[in-house]
Design a protein around this motif. Structure first.
Motif, PDB file in Angstrom:
ATOM      1  N   LEU A 212     -37.131 -30.800  73.061  1.00  0.00           N
ATOM      2  CA  LEU A 212     -36.568 -29.593  73.676  1.00  0.00           C
ATOM      3  C   LEU A 212     -35.062 -29.728  73.879  1.00  0.00           C
ATOM      4  O   LEU A 212     -34.311 -28.765  73.724  1.00  0.00           O
ATOM      5  N   GLY A 213     -34.635 -30.941  74.243  1.00  0.00           N
ATOM      6  CA  GLY A 213     -33.214 -31.160  74.504  1.00  0.00           C
ATOM      7  C   GLY A 213     -32.411 -31.597  73.305  1.00  0.00           C
ATOM      8  O   GLY A 213     -31.256 -32.004  73.440  1.00  0.00           O
ATOM      9  N   PHE A 214     -33.013 -31.511  72.103  1.00  0.00           N
ATOM     10  CA  PHE A 214     -32.320 -31.955  70.895  1.00  0.00           C
ATOM     11  C   PHE A 214     -31.031 -31.152  70.686  1.00  0.00           C
ATOM     12  O   PHE A 214     -31.039 -29.923  70.674  1.00  0.00           O
ATOM     13  N   GLY A 215     -29.911 -31.878  70.549  1.00  0.00           N
ATOM     14  CA  GLY A 215     -28.626 -31.206  70.344  1.00  0.00           C
ATOM     15  C   GLY A 215     -28.070 -30.524  71.574  1.00  0.00           C
ATOM     16  O   GLY A 215     -27.125 -29.739  71.464  1.00  0.00           O
ATOM     17  N   ALA A 216     -28.616 -30.837  72.762  1.00  0.00           N
ATOM     18  CA  ALA A 216     -28.166 -30.138  73.971  1.00  0.00           C
ATOM     19  C   ALA A 216     -26.731 -30.495  74.335  1.00  0.00           C
ATOM     20  O   ALA A 216     -25.959 -29.620  74.756  1.00  0.00           O
TER      21      ALA A 216
ATOM     22  N   ALA B 132     -40.612 -30.965  65.283  1.00  0.00           N
ATOM     23  CA  ALA B 132     -40.906 -29.666  64.669  1.00  0.00           C
ATOM     24  C   ALA B 132     -40.963 -28.548  65.695  1.00  0.00           C
ATOM     25  O   ALA B 132     -40.507 -27.429  65.448  1.00  0.00           O
ATOM     26  N   VAL B 133     -41.521 -28.842  66.873  1.00  0.00           N
ATOM     27  CA  VAL B 133     -41.749 -27.804  67.878  1.00  0.00           C
ATOM     28  C   VAL B 133     -40.599 -27.704  68.879  1.00  0.00           C
ATOM     29  O   VAL B 133     -40.212 -26.608  69.301  1.00  0.00           O
ATOM     30  N   GLY B 134     -40.046 -28.861  69.270  1.00  0.00           N
ATOM     31  CA  GLY B 134     -39.083 -28.887  70.362  1.00  0.00           C
ATOM     32  C   GLY B 134     -37.797 -28.106  70.138  1.00  0.00           C
ATOM     33  O   GLY B 134     -37.442 -27.242  70.949  1.00  0.00           O
ATOM     34  N   PRO B 135     -37.048 -28.374  69.063  1.00  0.00           N
ATOM     35  CA  PRO B 135     -35.762 -27.686  68.890  1.00  0.00           C
ATOM     36  C   PRO B 135     -35.855 -26.156  68.839  1.00  0.00           C
ATOM     37  O   PRO B 135     -35.033 -25.481  69.472  1.00  0.00           O
ATOM     38  N   PRO B 136     -36.827 -25.552  68.123  1.00  0.00           N
ATOM     39  CA  PRO B 136     -36.899 -24.089  68.173  1.00  0.00           C
ATOM     40  C   PRO B 136     -37.171 -23.555  69.573  1.00  0.00           C
ATOM     41  O   PRO B 136     -36.551 -22.572  70.008  1.00  0.00           O
ATOM     42  N   LEU B 137     -38.089 -24.200  70.311  1.00  0.00           N
ATOM     43  CA  LEU B 137     -38.353 -23.763  71.672  1.00  0.00           C
ATOM     44  C   LEU B 137     -37.148 -23.997  72.570  1.00  0.00           C
ATOM     45  O   LEU B 137     -36.839 -23.167  73.441  1.00  0.00           O
ATOM     46  N   GLY B 138     -36.475 -25.123  72.354  1.00  0.00           N
ATOM     47  CA  GLY B 138     -35.276 -25.393  73.149  1.00  0.00           C
ATOM     48  C   GLY B 138     -34.179 -24.383  72.891  1.00  0.00           C
ATOM     49  O   GLY B 138     -33.502 -23.931  73.830  1.00  0.00           O
ATOM     50  N   GLY B 139     -33.999 -24.002  71.630  1.00  0.00           N
ATOM     51  CA  GLY B 139     -32.996 -22.985  71.319  1.00  0.00           C
ATOM     52  C   GLY B 139     -33.314 -21.653  71.970  1.00  0.00           C
ATOM     53  O   GLY B 139     -32.425 -20.972  72.498  1.00  0.00           O
TER      54      GLY B 139
ATOM     55  N   PHE C 234     -25.321 -19.580  55.417  1.00  0.00           N
ATOM     56  CA  PHE C 234     -26.680 -19.466  55.947  1.00  0.00           C
ATOM     57  C   PHE C 234     -26.623 -19.055  57.413  1.00  0.00           C
ATOM     58  O   PHE C 234     -25.814 -19.603  58.189  1.00  0.00           O
ATOM     59  N   PRO C 235     -27.463 -18.143  57.873  1.00  0.00           N
ATOM     60  CA  PRO C 235     -27.533 -17.829  59.295  1.00  0.00           C
ATOM     61  C   PRO C 235     -28.133 -18.996  60.068  1.00  0.00           C
ATOM     62  O   PRO C 235     -28.911 -19.793  59.511  1.00  0.00           O
ATOM     63  N   PRO C 236     -27.808 -19.125  61.366  1.00  0.00           N
ATOM     64  CA  PRO C 236     -28.303 -20.273  62.144  1.00  0.00           C
ATOM     65  C   PRO C 236     -29.822 -20.409  62.157  1.00  0.00           C
ATOM     66  O   PRO C 236     -30.341 -21.524  62.132  1.00  0.00           O
TER      67      PRO C 236
ATOM     68  N   ALA D  52     -36.712 -27.732  60.880  1.00  0.00           N
ATOM     69  CA  ALA D  52     -37.881 -27.804  61.761  1.00  0.00           C
ATOM     70  C   ALA D  52     -39.184 -27.771  60.974  1.00  0.00           C
ATOM     71  O   ALA D  52     -40.089 -28.589  61.221  1.00  0.00           O
ATOM     72  N   ALA D  53     -39.308 -26.845  60.030  1.00  0.00           N
ATOM     73  CA  ALA D  53     -40.582 -26.691  59.306  1.00  0.00           C
ATOM     74  C   ALA D  53     -40.990 -27.954  58.545  1.00  0.00           C
ATOM     75  O   ALA D  53     -42.167 -28.355  58.600  1.00  0.00           O
ATOM     76  N   PRO D  54     -40.086 -28.636  57.816  1.00  0.00           N
ATOM     77  CA  PRO D  54     -40.515 -29.838  57.091  1.00  0.00           C
ATOM     78  C   PRO D  54     -41.005 -30.966  57.992  1.00  0.00           C
ATOM     79  O   PRO D  54     -41.717 -31.865  57.509  1.00  0.00           O
ATOM     80  N   CYS D  55     -40.655 -30.935  59.280  1.00  0.00           N
ATOM     81  CA  CYS D  55     -41.100 -32.004  60.177  1.00  0.00           C
ATOM     82  C   CYS D  55     -42.616 -32.035  60.325  1.00  0.00           C
ATOM     83  O   CYS D  55     -43.188 -33.060  60.708  1.00  0.00           O
ATOM     84  N   LEU D  56     -43.274 -30.913  60.030  1.00  0.00           N
ATOM     85  CA  LEU D  56     -44.733 -30.909  60.051  1.00  0.00           C
ATOM     86  C   LEU D  56     -45.302 -31.869  59.008  1.00  0.00           C
ATOM     87  O   LEU D  56     -46.431 -32.344  59.144  1.00  0.00           O
ATOM     88  N   GLY D  57     -44.515 -32.171  57.975  1.00  0.00           N
ATOM     89  CA  GLY D  57     -44.946 -33.171  57.009  1.00  0.00           C
ATOM     90  C   GLY D  57     -45.106 -34.545  57.622  1.00  0.00           C
ATOM     91  O   GLY D  57     -45.834 -35.389  57.078  1.00  0.00           O
ATOM     92  N   GLY D  58     -44.418 -34.785  58.751  1.00  0.00           N
ATOM     93  CA  GLY D  58     -44.580 -36.058  59.442  1.00  0.00           C
ATOM     94  C   GLY D  58     -45.981 -36.283  59.952  1.00  0.00           C
ATOM     95  O   GLY D  58     -46.454 -37.420  60.047  1.00  0.00           O
ATOM     96  N   LEU D  59     -46.682 -35.189  60.292  1.00  0.00           N
ATOM     97  CA  LEU D  59     -48.078 -35.312  60.708  1.00  0.00           C
ATOM     98  C   LEU D  59     -48.948 -35.786  59.549  1.00  0.00           C
ATOM     99  O   LEU D  59     -49.885 -36.566  59.734  1.00  0.00           O
TER     100      LEU D  59
END
Length: 475
Positions: A27-31, A153-160, A308-310, A318-325
């Motif tokens: 959640l705090g990634f890049g804060a 995968a989940v934290g940064p989008p929710l944190g943003g 590219f837009p943010p 974020a999406a490719p991180c699901l490959g880590g699972l």
């Protein structure tokens, strides 16, 4: 169908502590850079310095902490590091609320968090090695790895989204609270921890402890060699070697002399003295450094050069991180079928072959798909490779060196990332981000040459007993 492998209640609490901390950090990634830009109106140089200097200084501070961690109970150290990070992070929303937040405060907190993270990871690795059976280390590390990638995968989008709704420090509050929850989970483990080996512990005492816990007992030859070494180098054990009659006593040793320096370097000495660990370490330094060096380069290329837009930029990572699972769940099966040597050679190589694709990113949907495909391929292979490496590293490191070895590994990796990022930035300034990405992609293609040869990767550790000896014991 075989059910999920159970590692026991204590491991469950350790995993819970890791999970809440990982999701809080997600959640705090890049804060910190966001707060520096949005709240302090910092410029590019200040933001870059915050991202690079804080972790680098924290890594330097962690070096002398390694022997301190090694010879103490690990769970109190982990709890202390969690509470230290919670307290440090909590100062940011307080300073922001009072209107007194400064860039220097962000830098100091970054240093404290980086040093505490390295010390925590060193203690947790040693604690895990004592907590689970040797043949369960791969399963345990795979679970940590899957948790790590799901949190990214989940934290940064929710944190943003949370920052957009509630302001720039809300994710820092969540991150600080996650460290407190992690400390509570570690407290819930309960039980008595195995006493740490004292400095200069006698070989006979260690042999007795090994017999009690069921570990392999060193041979008489090994004990004799250890005693000879201790007598030849008395400062290593703190005991005076016997002197011939009539020989004057030597002058007292200075405090903080060679032994203290040796204690700081014992982790690196173990890594570099083990042929396979040395090869894996050097390979990991370059792979991690070159991959992480592309992150700021890709940000400049995608956001500034290609427009590219943010939200697309965030989606691309974020999406490719699901490959880590996927990769982390396959680790145990792949090792069981093909062996650890094949994983190191094949998957270790596959981590490196995709990065060059980032140099060919174009505008629009095609470019977005290219970035996501490259990141997905890298992450799947990294998430499969990393728990195998982590398990091997723990299996082949004696208990009394685990904390120092893990600290040395983390510090070296942080230094490699900082150096490669700085060099990549200089090259990008001189030639452009695409040229720097191309250079990183070409250089990483040579890293598989550093991987250990198949015959150099034994399946069991010389420092620990064969895992099959524990097949019938409780975790």
């Amino acid at each position: 169908m075989r059910g999920r492998r159970r590692l026991g209640r204590p491991f469950g609490w350790l995993w819970a502590a890791y999970a809440v901390s990982a999701y809080g950090s997600g959640l705090g990634f890049g804060a910190f850079p966001l707060i520096a830009v949005l709240a302090l109106h910092a410029g590019p140089a200040e933001v870059s310095a915050l991202s690079a200097v804080g972790p680098a200084v924290g890594a330097l501070i962690a070096v002398p902490l390694a022997p301190w961690v090694e010879f103490r109970y690990k769970r109190p150290v982990m709890i202390g590091m969690d509470l230290a990070r919670c307290a440090a992070m909590a100062t940011i929303p307080v300073g922001y609320a009072l209107g007194r937040l400064t860039w220097v405060q962000l830098l100091v907190v970054s240093v404290v968090v980086a040093a505490a993270k390295i010390a925590f990871n060193a203690a947790s690795g040693a604690f895990l090695k004592a907590l689970v059976r040797p043949d369960d280390l791969l399963v345990a590390n795979a679970r940590f790895e899957s948790t790590n990638w799901s949190s990214i995968a989940v934290g940064p989008p929710l944190g943003g989204a949370a920052i957009g709704l509630f302001g720039p420090v809300v994710t820092v509050i969540a991150d600080a609270f996650s460290y407190l929850l992690s400390a509570l989970c570690l407290t819930a483990i309960g039980g008595r921890e195995e006493a740490p080996r004292p400095r200069g512990g006698a070989p006979r005492a260690e042999a007795t402890a090994r017999r009690t816990t069921g570990e392999a007992v060193p041979s008489a030859t090994a004990e004799a060699a250890t005693r000879t070494t201790a007598e030849a180098v008395p400062q290593a054990t703190g005991e005076a070697a016997p002197r011939p009659p009539g020989e004057p006593a030597p002058p007292p040793a200075r405090k903080g002399g060679p032994r203290r320096t040796a204690g700081l370097l014992d982790g690196w000495r173990h890594i570099m003295g083990h042929p396979v660990l040395r090869a894996l370490y050097l390979n990991q330094l370059l792979v991690a450094g070159l991959i992480m060096a592309t992150e700021p380069l890709l940000a400049v290329l995608l956001l500034r050069r290609l427009g590219f837009p943010p939200w697309q930029y965030g989606l691309a990572f974020a999406a490719p991180c699901l490959g880590g699972l996927v990769g982390s769940r396959l680790a145990r099966r792949v090792v069981a079928r093909h062996g650890r040597s094949a994983v190191f050679r094949t998957v270790g190589t596959l981590r490196a072959v995709w990065l060059i694709g980032l140099a060919f990113v174009r505008p629009g949907v095609t470019g977005l798909v290219t970035v996501m495909a490259v990141e997905l391929a890298i992450i799947v292979n990294m998430s499969l490779y990393t728990p195998v490496l982590a398990a091997y590293r723990l299996e082949h490191t004696p208990k009394h060196l685990v904390a120092r070895t893990l600290t040395a590994w983390s510090v070296g990796q942080q230094a490699a990332i900082a150096l490669c990022t700085a060099l990549g930035g200089l090259l990008a300034d001189a030639t452009g981000p695409r040229t720097a990405l191309t250079a990183a992609g070409l250089l990483i293609l040579a890293t598989p040459l550093l991987l250990p040869r198949p015959e150099g990767t034994p399946s069991t550790s010389p420092a620990e007993p064969d895992a099959t000896a524990h097949a019938g014991t409780a975790p």
